[in-house]
Design an enzyme around this catalytic site. Structure first.
Site, PDB file in Angstrom:
ATOM      1  N   SER A  20      84.957  -6.395  99.063  1.00  0.00           N
ATOM      2  CA  SER A  20      84.253  -7.222  98.077  1.00  0.00           C
ATOM      3  C   SER A  20      83.921  -6.413  96.834  1.00  0.00           C
ATOM      4  O   SER A  20      83.788  -5.197  96.884  1.00  0.00           O
ATOM      5  CB  SER A  20      82.934  -7.743  98.663  1.00  0.00           C
ATOM      6  OG  SER A  20      83.165  -8.450  99.854  1.00  0.00           O
TER       7      SER A  20
HETATM    8  N1  SAH Z   1      82.619  -6.233 104.392  1.00  0.00           N
HETATM    9  C1  SAH Z   1      83.979  -5.819 104.020  1.00  0.00           C
HETATM   10  C2  SAH Z   1      84.724  -6.891 103.270  1.00  0.00           C
HETATM   11  C3  SAH Z   1      85.330  -7.750 104.225  1.00  0.00           C
HETATM   12  S1  SAH Z   1      86.554  -8.931 103.775  1.00  0.00           S
HETATM   13  C4  SAH Z   1      83.988  -4.532 103.247  1.00  0.00           C
HETATM   14  O1  SAH Z   1      82.914  -3.998 102.942  1.00  0.00           O
HETATM   15  O2  SAH Z   1      85.075  -4.036 102.963  1.00  0.00           O
HETATM   16  C5  SAH Z   1      86.353  -9.938 105.204  1.00  0.00           C
HETATM   17  C6  SAH Z   1      86.757  -9.310 106.512  1.00  0.00           C
HETATM   18  O3  SAH Z   1      86.415 -10.226 107.548  1.00  0.00           O
HETATM   19  C7  SAH Z   1      88.242  -9.022 106.659  1.00  0.00           C
HETATM   20  O4  SAH Z   1      88.439  -7.690 107.004  1.00  0.00           O
HETATM   21  C8  SAH Z   1      88.672  -9.955 107.782  1.00  0.00           C
HETATM   22  O5  SAH Z   1      89.708  -9.425 108.596  1.00  0.00           O
HETATM   23  C9  SAH Z   1      87.386 -10.110 108.558  1.00  0.00           C
HETATM   24  N2  SAH Z   1      87.289 -11.295 109.423  1.00  0.00           N
HETATM   25  C10 SAH Z   1      87.766 -12.538 109.184  1.00  0.00           C
HETATM   26  N3  SAH Z   1      87.463 -13.355 110.212  1.00  0.00           N
HETATM   27  C11 SAH Z   1      86.768 -12.615 111.127  1.00  0.00           C
HETATM   28  C12 SAH Z   1      86.210 -12.884 112.396  1.00  0.00           C
HETATM   29  N4  SAH Z   1      86.278 -14.089 112.986  1.00  0.00           N
HETATM   30  N5  SAH Z   1      85.570 -11.884 113.032  1.00  0.00           N
HETATM   31  C13 SAH Z   1      85.483 -10.640 112.486  1.00  0.00           C
HETATM   32  N6  SAH Z   1      86.019 -10.323 111.293  1.00  0.00           N
HETATM   33  C14 SAH Z   1      86.660 -11.298 110.614  1.00  0.00           C
END
Ligand code: SAH
Length: 214
Positions: free
Chosen positions: A64
């Site tokens: 993000s």
């Molecule tokens: N917080 C992260 C940004 C994440 S983007 C950072 O600091 O970099 C969103 C993330 O959520 C992605 O890596 C994606 O693979 C994950 N995601 C999506 N659905 C999910 C689920 N059901 N359980 C766990 N992670 C999930």
């Protein structure tokens, strides 16, 4: 000038930018000033890491943009020692910001590649963050209740399982929406059965929260 000093300077400029955009929580700003975001994005983009923008990471996912990390963290009203569940570890940057603020961090990622990468960097930087390869829709029952829950992927609605794992007096922050933009939604658990919902009035664009592990 030495590379690390240049990057430190860029981090300070980023912090000023975030203040201009309305971030006030000094603990959030201090954590952003300290954590080396360039270690969480692909090599070769060290300077761009401190622009206020998202970045592609492995698995077609994104880290993000700093403003989004900052506002989500500010909305959580983090206190030292708060036990927090983050859903969507991704690069691990947000988890490290929370750990830097003294939180007891639990974080779940559904993509094994990202889970392993984040674990590596947590260990390398010396943070003791509890990270799991799993489906965030399930939460983490064995460590519930959580004082804070942070969802960092777009979700059409908040799953009951996650509300059940929120402590009374706790707060959940999540980007909620069906389309390609979402509204940052804040849910406070007032008592066993009472939840209060409020919204932050900007639109955000997150990658979707998907079911199952991969
Ligand atoms: N917080 C992260 C940004 C994440 S983007 C950072 O600091 O970099 C969103 C993330 O959520 C992605 O890596 C994606 O693979 C994950 N995601 C999506 N659905 C999910 C689920 N059901 N359980 C766990 N992670 C999930």
């Amino acid at each position: 000038m030495e590379e690390s000093l240049i990057l430190k300077g860029l981090r300070n400029i980023l912090v000023e930018r975030l203040k201009e955009k309305g971030i006030k929580d000094a603990n959030v700003l201090n954590a952003i000033a300290k954590v080396q975001r360039h270690l969480f994005i692909p090599k070769g983009f060290e300077k761009q890491a401190y622009e206020d923008r998202p970045f592609s990471i492995a698995g077609g996912q994104t880290i993000s943009q700093p403003f989004t990390v900052a506002i989500q963290t500010e909305l959580l009203q983090m206190q030292r020692f708060d036990k927090i569940l983050e859903i969507g570890t991704g690069s691990g940057y947000q988890a490290v910001i929370l750990a830097e603020m003294g939180a007891n961090v639990h974080t779940i990622e559904r993509l094994q590649e990202l889970y392993l990468g984040a674990r590596r960097i947590f260990r390398q930087l010396g943070y003791s963050i509890n990270s799991y390869w799993g489906d965030g829709y399930e939460g983490k029952e064995s460590f519930a209740p959580f004082k804070k829950i942070l969802i960092t992927a777009a979700i059409p609605q908040i799953p009951q399982k996650l509300l059940d794992q929120l402590a009374v007096g706790g707060r959940l922050v999540a980007p909620v929406g069906e389309g390609n933009t979402q509204v940052m939604t804040i849910i406070d658990r007032i008592s066993e059965n009472e939840f209060n919902t409020s919204r932050y009035n900007d639109l955000f664009r997150f990658v979707p929260m998907l079911k199952g592990t991969f």
